[in-house]
Design a protein around this motif. Structure first.
Motif, PDB file in Angstrom:
ATOM      1  N   GLY A  33      41.580  42.303  24.750  1.00  0.00           N
ATOM      2  CA  GLY A  33      41.579  42.034  26.168  1.00  0.00           C
ATOM      3  C   GLY A  33      40.292  41.324  26.552  1.00  0.00           C
ATOM      4  O   GLY A  33      39.257  41.481  25.906  1.00  0.00           O
ATOM      5  N   MET A  34      40.358  40.534  27.605  1.00  0.00           N
ATOM      6  CA  MET A  34      39.217  39.760  28.057  1.00  0.00           C
ATOM      7  C   MET A  34      38.926  40.071  29.516  1.00  0.00           C
ATOM      8  O   MET A  34      39.804  40.495  30.268  1.00  0.00           O
ATOM      9  CB  MET A  34      39.475  38.263  27.895  1.00  0.00           C
ATOM     10  N   GLY A  35      37.672  39.840  29.896  1.00  0.00           N
ATOM     11  CA  GLY A  35      37.297  40.112  31.264  1.00  0.00           C
ATOM     12  C   GLY A  35      36.208  39.191  31.767  1.00  0.00           C
ATOM     13  O   GLY A  35      35.515  38.521  30.994  1.00  0.00           O
ATOM     14  N   TRP A  36      36.086  39.162  33.081  1.00  0.00           N
ATOM     15  CA  TRP A  36      34.977  38.507  33.752  1.00  0.00           C
ATOM     16  C   TRP A  36      34.026  39.586  34.251  1.00  0.00           C
ATOM     17  O   TRP A  36      34.453  40.565  34.884  1.00  0.00           O
ATOM     18  CB  TRP A  36      35.454  37.649  34.922  1.00  0.00           C
ATOM     19  N   TYR A  37      32.757  39.388  33.961  1.00  0.00           N
ATOM     20  CA  TYR A  37      31.694  40.282  34.385  1.00  0.00           C
ATOM     21  C   TYR A  37      30.722  39.511  35.268  1.00  0.00           C
ATOM     22  O   TYR A  37      30.648  38.283  35.195  1.00  0.00           O
ATOM     23  CB  TYR A  37      30.920  40.829  33.184  1.00  0.00           C
ATOM     24  N   ARG A  38      29.971  40.226  36.062  1.00  0.00           N
ATOM     25  CA  ARG A  38      28.920  39.568  36.823  1.00  0.00           C
ATOM     26  C   ARG A  38      27.708  40.480  36.939  1.00  0.00           C
ATOM     27  O   ARG A  38      27.816  41.703  36.886  1.00  0.00           O
ATOM     28  CB  ARG A  38      29.398  39.144  38.214  1.00  0.00           C
ATOM     29  N   ARG A  39      26.547  39.852  37.072  1.00  0.00           N
ATOM     30  CA  ARG A  39      25.300  40.568  37.276  1.00  0.00           C
ATOM     31  C   ARG A  39      24.590  39.961  38.479  1.00  0.00           C
ATOM     32  O   ARG A  39      24.156  38.812  38.435  1.00  0.00           O
ATOM     33  CB  ARG A  39      24.411  40.507  36.043  1.00  0.00           C
ATOM     34  N   ALA A  40      24.507  40.736  39.533  1.00  0.00           N
ATOM     35  CA  ALA A  40      23.797  40.323  40.729  1.00  0.00           C
ATOM     36  C   ALA A  40      22.324  40.682  40.590  1.00  0.00           C
ATOM     37  O   ALA A  40      21.965  41.571  39.814  1.00  0.00           O
ATOM     38  CB  ALA A  40      24.394  40.998  41.964  1.00  0.00           C
ATOM     39  N   PRO A  41      21.452  40.017  41.340  1.00  0.00           N
ATOM     40  CA  PRO A  41      20.017  40.322  41.261  1.00  0.00           C
ATOM     41  C   PRO A  41      19.733  41.793  41.521  1.00  0.00           C
ATOM     42  O   PRO A  41      20.213  42.366  42.507  1.00  0.00           O
ATOM     43  CB  PRO A  41      19.411  39.434  42.344  1.00  0.00           C
ATOM     44  N   GLY A  42      18.986  42.411  40.616  1.00  0.00           N
ATOM     45  CA  GLY A  42      18.611  43.799  40.775  1.00  0.00           C
ATOM     46  C   GLY A  42      19.698  44.803  40.460  1.00  0.00           C
ATOM     47  O   GLY A  42      19.496  46.000  40.672  1.00  0.00           O
ATOM     48  N   LYS A  43      20.837  44.352  39.955  1.00  0.00           N
ATOM     49  CA  LYS A  43      21.944  45.245  39.661  1.00  0.00           C
ATOM     50  C   LYS A  43      22.378  45.118  38.206  1.00  0.00           C
ATOM     51  O   LYS A  43      22.057  44.142  37.531  1.00  0.00           O
ATOM     52  CB  LYS A  43      23.131  44.961  40.583  1.00  0.00           C
ATOM     53  N   GLN A  44      23.118  46.108  37.745  1.00  0.00           N
ATOM     54  CA  GLN A  44      23.649  46.074  36.391  1.00  0.00           C
ATOM     55  C   GLN A  44      24.865  45.159  36.314  1.00  0.00           C
ATOM     56  O   GLN A  44      25.545  44.904  37.309  1.00  0.00           O
ATOM     57  CB  GLN A  44      24.033  47.481  35.937  1.00  0.00           C
ATOM     58  N   ARG A  45      25.132  44.677  35.112  1.00  0.00           N
ATOM     59  CA  ARG A  45      26.325  43.897  34.889  1.00  0.00           C
ATOM     60  C   ARG A  45      27.562  44.772  35.105  1.00  0.00           C
ATOM     61  O   ARG A  45      27.605  45.928  34.679  1.00  0.00           O
ATOM     62  CB  ARG A  45      26.320  43.327  33.469  1.00  0.00           C
ATOM     63  N   GLU A  46      28.561  44.224  35.786  1.00  0.00           N
ATOM     64  CA  GLU A  46      29.773  44.971  36.056  1.00  0.00           C
ATOM     65  C   GLU A  46      31.013  44.140  35.746  1.00  0.00           C
ATOM     66  O   GLU A  46      31.014  42.916  35.892  1.00  0.00           O
ATOM     67  CB  GLU A  46      29.815  45.423  37.520  1.00  0.00           C
ATOM     68  N   LEU A  47      32.054  44.811  35.339  1.00  0.00           N
ATOM     69  CA  LEU A  47      33.348  44.176  35.115  1.00  0.00           C
ATOM     70  C   LEU A  47      34.049  44.032  36.452  1.00  0.00           C
ATOM     71  O   LEU A  47      34.191  45.007  37.192  1.00  0.00           O
ATOM     72  CB  LEU A  47      34.186  45.024  34.161  1.00  0.00           C
ATOM     73  N   ILE A  48      34.507  42.825  36.776  1.00  0.00           N
ATOM     74  CA  ILE A  48      35.172  42.602  38.046  1.00  0.00           C
ATOM     75  C   ILE A  48      36.631  42.185  37.903  1.00  0.00           C
ATOM     76  O   ILE A  48      37.401  42.324  38.861  1.00  0.00           O
ATOM     77  CB  ILE A  48      34.426  41.561  38.904  1.00  0.00           C
ATOM     78  N   ALA A  49      37.017  41.675  36.756  1.00  0.00           N
ATOM     79  CA  ALA A  49      38.403  41.267  36.543  1.00  0.00           C
ATOM     80  C   ALA A  49      38.722  41.363  35.072  1.00  0.00           C
ATOM     81  O   ALA A  49      37.893  41.017  34.229  1.00  0.00           O
ATOM     82  CB  ALA A  49      38.649  39.844  37.056  1.00  0.00           C
ATOM     83  N   ALA A  50      39.923  41.820  34.747  1.00  0.00           N
ATOM     84  CA  ALA A  50      40.297  42.030  33.357  1.00  0.00           C
ATOM     85  C   ALA A  50      41.716  41.558  33.104  1.00  0.00           C
ATOM     86  O   ALA A  50      42.595  41.684  33.970  1.00  0.00           O
ATOM     87  CB  ALA A  50      40.181  43.510  32.988  1.00  0.00           C
ATOM     88  N   MET A  51      41.912  41.007  31.925  1.00  0.00           N
ATOM     89  CA  MET A  51      43.237  40.691  31.424  1.00  0.00           C
ATOM     90  C   MET A  51      43.422  41.516  30.159  1.00  0.00           C
ATOM     91  O   MET A  51      42.757  41.285  29.148  1.00  0.00           O
ATOM     92  CB  MET A  51      43.403  39.207  31.140  1.00  0.00           C
ATOM     93  N   LEU A  52      44.318  42.482  30.209  1.00  0.00           N
ATOM     94  CA  LEU A  52      44.513  43.401  29.109  1.00  0.00           C
ATOM     95  C   LEU A  52      45.325  42.759  27.999  1.00  0.00           C
ATOM     96  O   LEU A  52      45.938  41.701  28.174  1.00  0.00           O
ATOM     97  CB  LEU A  52      45.193  44.680  29.599  1.00  0.00           C
ATOM     98  N   ILE A  53      45.336  43.406  26.841  1.00  0.00           N
ATOM     99  CA  ILE A  53      46.004  42.845  25.676  1.00  0.00           C
ATOM    100  C   ILE A  53      47.500  42.700  25.902  1.00  0.00           C
ATOM    101  O   ILE A  53      48.144  41.847  25.283  1.00  0.00           O
ATOM    102  CB  ILE A  53      45.707  43.697  24.418  1.00  0.00           C
ATOM    103  N   ASP A  54      48.066  43.487  26.806  1.00  0.00           N
ATOM    104  CA  ASP A  54      49.489  43.378  27.106  1.00  0.00           C
ATOM    105  C   ASP A  54      49.800  42.299  28.143  1.00  0.00           C
ATOM    106  O   ASP A  54      50.957  42.126  28.526  1.00  0.00           O
ATOM    107  CB  ASP A  54      50.062  44.724  27.552  1.00  0.00           C
TER     108      ASP A  54
END
Length: 116
Positions: A33-54
């Motif tokens: 599965g693949m995903g889009w992550y983002r890291r805003a200033p002063g924050k941890q990287r987070e997963l915001i969108a995912a496409m699962l293996i199915d």
């Protein structure tokens, strides 16, 4: 080795739109599965969108209704369509596998800045 290359970021005004692209070399697409992550200033990287293996997709509540994740299987490119962008969307955006144990390395990301 796996190479991840994100592109499509830029400076946009609130309410604007962008399409981010992710190209990868190596064995990652079609296996995990693949995903889009983002890291805003002063924050941890987070997963915001995912496409699962199915093939199913999920997005975080903060971007639901505004962001859409998709994939061109023939070209091995993943997209993030971003609409009605808000200042709080300002971040560096990354693509990667959802399995970060198997694929722990990151690309350079692409910067999205939403500002008037």
């Amino acid at each position: 080795q796996v190479r991840l290359v994100e592109s499509g970021g830029g400076l946009v005004q609130p309410g604007g739109s962008l399409r981010l692209s992710c190209a990868a070399s190596g064995s990652i697409f079609g296996v995990n599965g693949m995903g889009w992550y983002r890291r805003a200033p002063g924050k941890q990287r987070e997963l915001i969108a995912a496409m699962l293996i199915d093939g199913s997709t999920k997005v975080e509540d903060s971007v639901k209704g505004r962001f859409t994740i998709s994939r061109d299987h023939a070209k091995n490119i993943m997209y993030l369509d971003m609409n009605n962008l808000k200042p709080e969307d300002t971040a560096t955006y990354y693509c990667n596998s959802l399995n970060l144990v198997r694929f722990p390395n990151w690309g350079q990301g692409t910067q999205v800045t939403v500002s008037s």
